[in-house]
Structures are given as C-alpha cells and as structure tokens.
Design a protein around this motif. Structure first.
Motif, PDB file in Angstrom:
ATOM      1  N   GLY A  19      48.735  43.747  38.398  1.00 31.11           N
ATOM      2  CA  GLY A  19      48.080  45.043  38.285  1.00 31.11           C
ATOM      3  C   GLY A  19      49.028  46.131  38.771  1.00 31.11           C
ATOM      4  N   PHE A  20      48.454  47.174  39.357  1.00 29.94           N
ATOM      5  CA  PHE A  20      49.284  48.295  39.837  1.00 29.94           C
ATOM      6  C   PHE A  20      50.340  47.819  40.843  1.00 29.94           C
ATOM      7  CE2 PHE A  20      45.366  50.862  38.878  1.00 29.94           C
ATOM      8  CZ  PHE A  20      45.953  51.668  37.917  1.00 29.94           C
ATOM      9  N   VAL A  21      49.884  47.037  41.836  1.00 24.41           N
ATOM     10  CA  VAL A  21      50.797  46.647  42.922  1.00 24.41           C
ATOM     11  C   VAL A  21      51.817  45.616  42.438  1.00 24.41           C
ATOM     12  CG1 VAL A  21      50.929  45.569  45.210  1.00 24.41           C
ATOM     13  CG2 VAL A  21      49.090  47.190  44.700  1.00 24.41           C
ATOM     14  N   ASP A  42      49.382  36.106  35.858  1.00 23.62           N
ATOM     15  CA  ASP A  42      48.106  36.816  36.034  1.00 23.62           C
ATOM     16  C   ASP A  42      47.048  36.068  35.233  1.00 23.62           C
ATOM     17  OD1 ASP A  42      47.500  40.139  36.786  1.00 23.62           O
ATOM     18  OD2 ASP A  42      45.967  38.973  35.755  1.00 23.62           O
ATOM     19  N   VAL A  43      45.783  36.099  35.699  1.00 26.66           N
ATOM     20  CA  VAL A  43      44.725  35.506  34.866  1.00 26.66           C
ATOM     21  C   VAL A  43      44.644  36.244  33.537  1.00 26.66           C
ATOM     22  CG1 VAL A  43      43.087  34.379  36.432  1.00 26.66           C
ATOM     23  CG2 VAL A  43      43.007  36.859  36.178  1.00 26.66           C
ATOM     24  N   THR A  84      49.808  39.443  44.812  1.00 24.60           N
ATOM     25  CA  THR A  84      49.184  40.775  44.812  1.00 24.60           C
ATOM     26  C   THR A  84      47.891  40.734  43.996  1.00 24.60           C
ATOM     27  OG1 THR A  84      50.156  41.662  42.790  1.00 24.60           O
ATOM     28  CG2 THR A  84      51.530  41.760  44.728  1.00 24.60           C
ATOM     29  N   ALA A  85      47.420  39.521  43.681  1.00 26.27           N
ATOM     30  CA  ALA A  85      46.211  39.390  42.861  1.00 26.27           C
ATOM     31  C   ALA A  85      44.987  39.780  43.668  1.00 26.27           C
ATOM     32  CB  ALA A  85      46.070  37.950  42.384  1.00 26.27           C
ATOM     33  N   GLY A  86      44.038  40.373  42.986  1.00 25.65           N
ATOM     34  CA  GLY A  86      42.778  40.681  43.656  1.00 25.65           C
ATOM     35  C   GLY A  86      42.347  42.099  43.414  1.00 25.65           C
ATOM     36  N   ALA A  87      41.101  42.348  43.731  1.00 32.75           N
ATOM     37  CA  ALA A  87      40.569  43.691  43.536  1.00 32.75           C
ATOM     38  C   ALA A  87      41.188  44.638  44.553  1.00 32.75           C
ATOM     39  CB  ALA A  87      39.059  43.649  43.715  1.00 32.75           C
ATOM     40  N   ASN A 102      38.195  38.695  47.321  1.00 32.60           N
ATOM     41  CA  ASN A 102      39.603  38.296  47.289  1.00 32.60           C
ATOM     42  C   ASN A 102      39.868  36.931  47.943  1.00 32.60           C
ATOM     43  OD1 ASN A 102      40.099  40.491  45.764  1.00 32.60           O
ATOM     44  ND2 ASN A 102      41.110  41.703  47.355  1.00 32.60           N
ATOM     45  N   VAL A 125      50.226  40.103  49.833  1.00 30.92           N
ATOM     46  CA  VAL A 125      50.116  41.565  49.792  1.00 30.92           C
ATOM     47  C   VAL A 125      48.667  42.014  49.558  1.00 30.92           C
ATOM     48  CG1 VAL A 125      50.968  43.649  48.617  1.00 30.92           C
ATOM     49  CG2 VAL A 125      52.474  41.679  48.873  1.00 30.92           C
ATOM     50  N   ASN A 127      44.750  42.726  49.698  1.00 33.40           N
ATOM     51  CA  ASN A 127      43.935  43.118  50.847  1.00 33.40           C
ATOM     52  C   ASN A 127      42.590  42.406  50.902  1.00 33.40           C
ATOM     53  OD1 ASN A 127      45.335  45.011  52.446  1.00 33.40           O
ATOM     54  ND2 ASN A 127      45.100  46.566  50.849  1.00 33.40           N
ATOM     55  N   SER A 150      52.351  41.247  54.232  1.00 35.97           N
ATOM     56  CA  SER A 150      53.113  42.514  54.249  1.00 35.97           C
ATOM     57  C   SER A 150      52.658  43.390  55.412  1.00 35.97           C
ATOM     58  CB  SER A 150      52.965  43.261  52.927  1.00 35.97           C
ATOM     59  OG  SER A 150      51.603  43.528  52.661  1.00 35.97           O
ATOM     60  N   HIS A 182      46.200  45.695  59.324  1.00 35.71           N
ATOM     61  CA  HIS A 182      46.551  46.668  58.289  1.00 35.71           C
ATOM     62  C   HIS A 182      45.201  47.213  57.807  1.00 35.71           C
ATOM     63  CE1 HIS A 182      47.970  48.578  54.672  1.00 35.71           C
ATOM     64  NE2 HIS A 182      47.310  47.741  53.900  1.00 35.71           N
ATOM     65  N   THR A 237      47.018  52.829  45.297  1.00 33.65           N
ATOM     66  CA  THR A 237      48.347  53.068  45.880  1.00 33.65           C
ATOM     67  C   THR A 237      49.245  51.909  45.462  1.00 33.65           C
ATOM     68  OG1 THR A 237      48.251  51.796  47.950  1.00 33.65           O
ATOM     69  CG2 THR A 237      47.137  53.918  47.947  1.00 33.65           C
ATOM     70  N   ILE A 241      53.780  50.445  48.639  1.00 31.55           N
ATOM     71  CA  ILE A 241      53.724  49.003  48.940  1.00 31.55           C
ATOM     72  C   ILE A 241      54.804  48.259  48.148  1.00 31.55           C
ATOM     73  CG2 ILE A 241      51.829  48.590  47.281  1.00 31.55           C
ATOM     74  CD1 ILE A 241      52.571  46.653  50.547  1.00 31.55           C
TER      75      ILE A 241
HETATM   76  P1  6V0 Z   1      44.695  45.740  40.190  1.00 33.86           P
HETATM   77  O1  6V0 Z   1      45.448  46.802  39.482  1.00 33.86           O
HETATM   78  O2  6V0 Z   1      43.236  45.586  39.939  1.00 33.86           O
HETATM   79  O3  6V0 Z   1      45.442  44.361  39.920  1.00 33.86           O
HETATM   80  C1  6V0 Z   1      44.963  43.136  40.355  1.00 33.86           C
HETATM   81  C2  6V0 Z   1      45.489  42.097  39.399  1.00 33.86           C
HETATM   82  O4  6V0 Z   1      45.124  40.816  39.905  1.00 33.86           O
HETATM   83  C3  6V0 Z   1      44.890  42.210  37.984  1.00 33.86           C
HETATM   84  O5  6V0 Z   1      45.928  42.272  37.016  1.00 33.86           O
HETATM   85  C4  6V0 Z   1      44.060  40.943  37.842  1.00 33.86           C
HETATM   86  O6  6V0 Z   1      44.008  40.430  36.521  1.00 33.86           O
HETATM   87  C5  6V0 Z   1      44.814  39.995  38.774  1.00 33.86           C
HETATM   88  N1  6V0 Z   1      44.023  38.849  39.188  1.00 33.86           N
HETATM   89  C6  6V0 Z   1      42.724  38.796  39.560  1.00 33.86           C
HETATM   90  N2  6V0 Z   1      42.363  37.532  39.833  1.00 33.86           N
HETATM   91  C7  6V0 Z   1      43.466  36.764  39.661  1.00 33.86           C
HETATM   92  C8  6V0 Z   1      43.731  35.380  39.797  1.00 33.86           C
HETATM   93  N3  6V0 Z   1      42.782  34.516  40.182  1.00 33.86           N
HETATM   94  N4  6V0 Z   1      44.975  34.940  39.512  1.00 33.86           N
HETATM   95  C9  6V0 Z   1      45.950  35.791  39.120  1.00 33.86           C
HETATM   96  N5  6V0 Z   1      45.749  37.107  38.967  1.00 33.86           N
HETATM   97  C10 6V0 Z   1      44.524  37.597  39.244  1.00 33.86           C
HETATM   98  O7  6V0 Z   1      44.816  45.935  41.790  1.00 33.86           O
HETATM   99  P2  6V0 Z   1      46.068  46.547  42.555  1.00 33.86           P
HETATM  100  O8  6V0 Z   1      47.302  46.014  41.956  1.00 33.86           O
HETATM  101  O9  6V0 Z   1      45.888  48.010  42.739  1.00 33.86           O
HETATM  102  O10 6V0 Z   1      45.868  45.910  44.010  1.00 33.86           O
HETATM  103  C11 6V0 Z   1      46.106  44.534  44.221  1.00 33.86           C
HETATM  104  C12 6V0 Z   1      45.838  44.178  45.677  1.00 33.86           C
HETATM  105  O11 6V0 Z   1      46.832  44.770  46.512  1.00 33.86           O
HETATM  106  C13 6V0 Z   1      44.490  44.704  46.188  1.00 33.86           C
HETATM  107  O12 6V0 Z   1      43.885  43.729  46.999  1.00 33.86           O
HETATM  108  C14 6V0 Z   1      44.891  45.913  47.008  1.00 33.86           C
HETATM  109  O13 6V0 Z   1      43.940  46.268  47.989  1.00 33.86           O
HETATM  110  C15 6V0 Z   1      46.195  45.418  47.605  1.00 33.86           C
HETATM  111  N6  6V0 Z   1      47.065  46.415  48.190  1.00 33.86           N
HETATM  112  C16 6V0 Z   1      47.720  46.045  49.306  1.00 33.86           C
HETATM  113  C17 6V0 Z   1      48.531  46.940  49.975  1.00 33.86           C
HETATM  114  C18 6V0 Z   1      49.193  46.527  51.260  1.00 33.86           C
HETATM  115  O14 6V0 Z   1      49.758  47.357  51.995  1.00 33.86           O
HETATM  116  N7  6V0 Z   1      49.171  45.257  51.606  1.00 33.86           N
HETATM  117  C19 6V0 Z   1      48.727  48.249  49.472  1.00 33.86           C
HETATM  118  C20 6V0 Z   1      48.107  48.598  48.312  1.00 33.86           C
HETATM  119  C21 6V0 Z   1      47.191  47.714  47.605  1.00 33.86           C
END
Ligand code: 6V0
Length: 320
Positions: A19-21, A42-43, A84-87, A102, A125, A127, A150, A182, A237, A241
């Motif tokens: 996803g974004f991260v 990624d799924v 970095t997977a997850g909501a 998550n 990474v 959250n 992280s 964090h 964000t 990260i």
């Molecule tokens: P996003 O853009 O929704 O991306 C999440 C990705 O995870 C998507 O592409 C999903 O398809 C994928 N996904 C979901 N389930 C699975 C699975 N079982 N296997 C593989 N892939 C999967 O979210 P975004 O990228 O913005 O954030 C991802 C995570 O990073 C979140 O939990 C945020 O809270 C966290 N962050 C952590 C930070 C830190 O400092 N540690 C900073 C920013 C965000």
C-alpha cells in the motif's frame, strides 16, 4: 552475493504489503542502491505487480535491479523482510485501535514466513508496531535479535527535525530520542537530549530561548500528534516512514552498529519486561545487538512504565 550463512542473499529484500507505506518504502530502497533484488508481496496481487512495474521503470535511470511481485517462497533467502501489510489509521483513529485487525493479518502472514525457513531479519512497520512486533516474536519463533520494529525511529526524526528548526541548527547535530510506545504514550527523553554534546537547555539559551518547559511540551506534543495531523490533511503518512525503513535497512546491511530507537522485547531494563517498546539500540548485521540504557530521570521513567503498562493491557487481550 551470499554471506557465510548461505541461506541469506545480502542483496535481496522483500516487502510484504504494497500500500502507501510498502510502495513508498520499496521506492526509497530502490533509489538507495542497497539491494539488487526486491520482491513485492501483497494479497492484492495486482497492486504488488503494478507497484513492481512502476518502480522497475526507474532501473535504466538508476542502477540494475530485479524488481518483481512474488510469493512468500521468493522471500525465503531475503536478507530483510519488511512487513507493512495491514490497515492504516483513519482520521482520528489511534494506532492501538488497529490492533485486532492487524494482529489477524499477522496471523496469516507470519506462518507463511515460517514455512520458508527464513534466516534473515524481519522488520515490522505495520501499526500498532510495538504490539505487532511482539506478535511476530510470539508467532515466528525467530531469535528476538532478528525481529525489529521500526518503533520510534520516525518519531525521533520528527523530534530532531523540529528541534533543528526551532534552534536554527542542522537536525543531524541534535541528539534526542523518543522512547516507549510508537503512539500516544511515547516519551521525549529530554534529560539526555543535547546538541553536539551541549545539554539541550544550555543550547536553547545560547540561541536566545529560555522558556524551556513550555517549548518542550509544545514540541513533544507536536511530534506525538504529527501522524494525526498528516492523516487529517492527506489521509495517510508514508514518505517519513519509508525513509526510516531505508535508514534501518542501511544500518543492518552495512553492519553500521548505529544507535536507533527501534522496538524490541524488554528484559528488565528500567524494571520493564515482557513487552515490546522502543529504546535506543545498536543495530547491525545481526539485527539488534543490544539496547543502550540511556539515562532517564524519574519523571521519564514513570512515563516509560505507563507506556509499558498501556501496551501490556493490549497484549493481555490477545491470544497467540
Ligand atoms: P494501505 O495503503 O491500506 O496498505 C496496506 C496493504 O496491505 C494493502 O495493499 C493490502 O492489500 C495489504 N494487505 C492486507 N492484508 C494483507 C495480507 N494478509 N498479506 C499481504 N498484504 C496484505 O496502508 P498503509 O500502507 O498506509 O499502512 C500500512 C501500515 O503501516 C498500517 O498499519 C499503518 O498504520 C502503518 N504505518 C506505520 C508507520 C510507522 O511508523 N511504523 C507509519 C505509517 C503507517
């Protein structure tokens, strides 16, 4: 290139969750030139494939690198697997509110990594990063030094940046840490903060600032609430990260033994145990070498305990 542990390819990284991260981290890693192979998982397979295609078009403009979407088996020999997977947080949502969603996702991801007989470093990474690092330790059975969260590396960068701006000095000359969770209970460790060896308050006075208490509260609050502010404005964000991920990978790959506030399991430091939170730690080729017990004053220690207790309360609700 393989290291003495022939199961690990030191030139290979895997990113799970694109996803974004994940995609911003992949982009930062591609530009760093640290790796010659990167697999994106990624799924949502189309998403992983689309990101791999997009980023790989920079290869002729950067340096040779194999970038592709793949499966868990492709990550088995990676030096570092980054999760970095997850909501992500929605506007107003806390990191801890993401926990059940998550942790469920980690329960599907970690066993697939285990099946690969993975020998590298796992960098968490997603959250809430401290709880998910704890989850990864419990579910993977990997040695704790090879599981890094992280943690507050990003929060610490935000603190240094703001102090640099406030004091009109290069933020790289500012030495200060955010420790603990964090998240909402994180602590700015002011008592050890300094600018090139000069205690922070003395340096502030050199620059004409005397209202220390007010400034410390304002800056620490701004750092703590920065993710909320960014999410309110742009929904997520990811660049900050992504650069933190790149920095941690660099410390591992180059065996830098850098001191970074990553999150790891506590074993009695400051009287805290069986919880994962961030403390400055020496990071190198084997992951976390050791924690660095910086001096904390009584007030910081009390807050650190509170931070640990808040995380323990969440952990007590989880089943592994
Ligand atoms: P996003 O853009 O929704 O991306 C999440 C990705 O995870 C998507 O592409 C999903 O398809 C994928 N996904 C979901 N389930 C699975 C699975 N079982 N296997 C593989 N892939 C999967 O979210 P975004 O990228 O913005 O954030 C991802 C995570 O990073 C979140 O939990 C945020 O809270 C966290 N962050 C952590 C930070 C830190 O400092 N540690 C900073 C920013 C965000």
């Amino acid at each position: 290139m393989k290291n003495s542990n022939c199961d690990v390819n030191l030139r290979k990284v895997a990113v799970i969750g694109c996803g974004f991260v994940g995609s911003a981290s992949a982009f930062a890693l591609m530009q760093s030139g640290m790796f010659s192979e990167m697999v994106l998982i990624d799924v949502d397979k189309d998403r992983a494939e689309g990101e791999a295609l997009d980023i790989s078009h920079g290869v002729p403009l950067n340096r040779p690198m194999k970038i592709y979407s793949g499966e868990y088996k492709d990550a088995s020999d990676a030096a570092i697997v980054i999760i970095t997977a997850g909501a992500g947080q929605k506007p107003g949502e806390t990191r801890l509110e993401l926990v059940h969603k998550n942790v469920g996702i980690f329960k599907s991801i970690i066993p697939q990594i285990n099946e690969c007989n993975f020998k590298g470093i796992l960098l968490i990474v997603s959250n809430p990063v401290d709880i998910l690092t704890y989850t990864a330790i419990k579910l993977s059975g990997l040695p704790e030094n090879r599981i890094i969260g992280s943690g507050t590396v990003l929060d610490t960068a935000r603190l240094k940046y703001q102090l640099g701006q406030h004091l009109g000095v290069d933020s790289r000359s500012v030495h200060a840490f955010i420790i603990g969770e964090h998240g909402d209970s994180e602590i700015a460790a002011w008592s050890s903060a300094n600018v090139s060896g000069i205690p922070i308050n003395s340096f502030c006075e050199m620059r004409g600032y005397f209202n220390h208490e007010e400034a410390m509260i304002r800056i620490a609050d701004s750092v703590k609430n920065m993710a909320y502010e960014i999410i309110e404005k742009k929904k997520a964000t990811y660049y900050g990260i992504a650069m933190s991920v790149k920095r941690i990978c660099e410390a591992i790959l180059r065996d830098e033994k850098s001191i970074l506030p990553v999150s790891s399991m506590m074993h009695g430091e400051y009287g805290i145990e069986n919880v994962v939170l961030s403390m400055p730690s020496i990071v190198g080729k084997d992951g976390i070498e050791t924690k660095v017990p910086i001096t904390v004053n009584e007030n910081e220690c009390t807050h650190l305990m509170k931070s640990a207790n808040a995380l323990k309360e969440v952990i007590s609700e989880l089943e592994f």
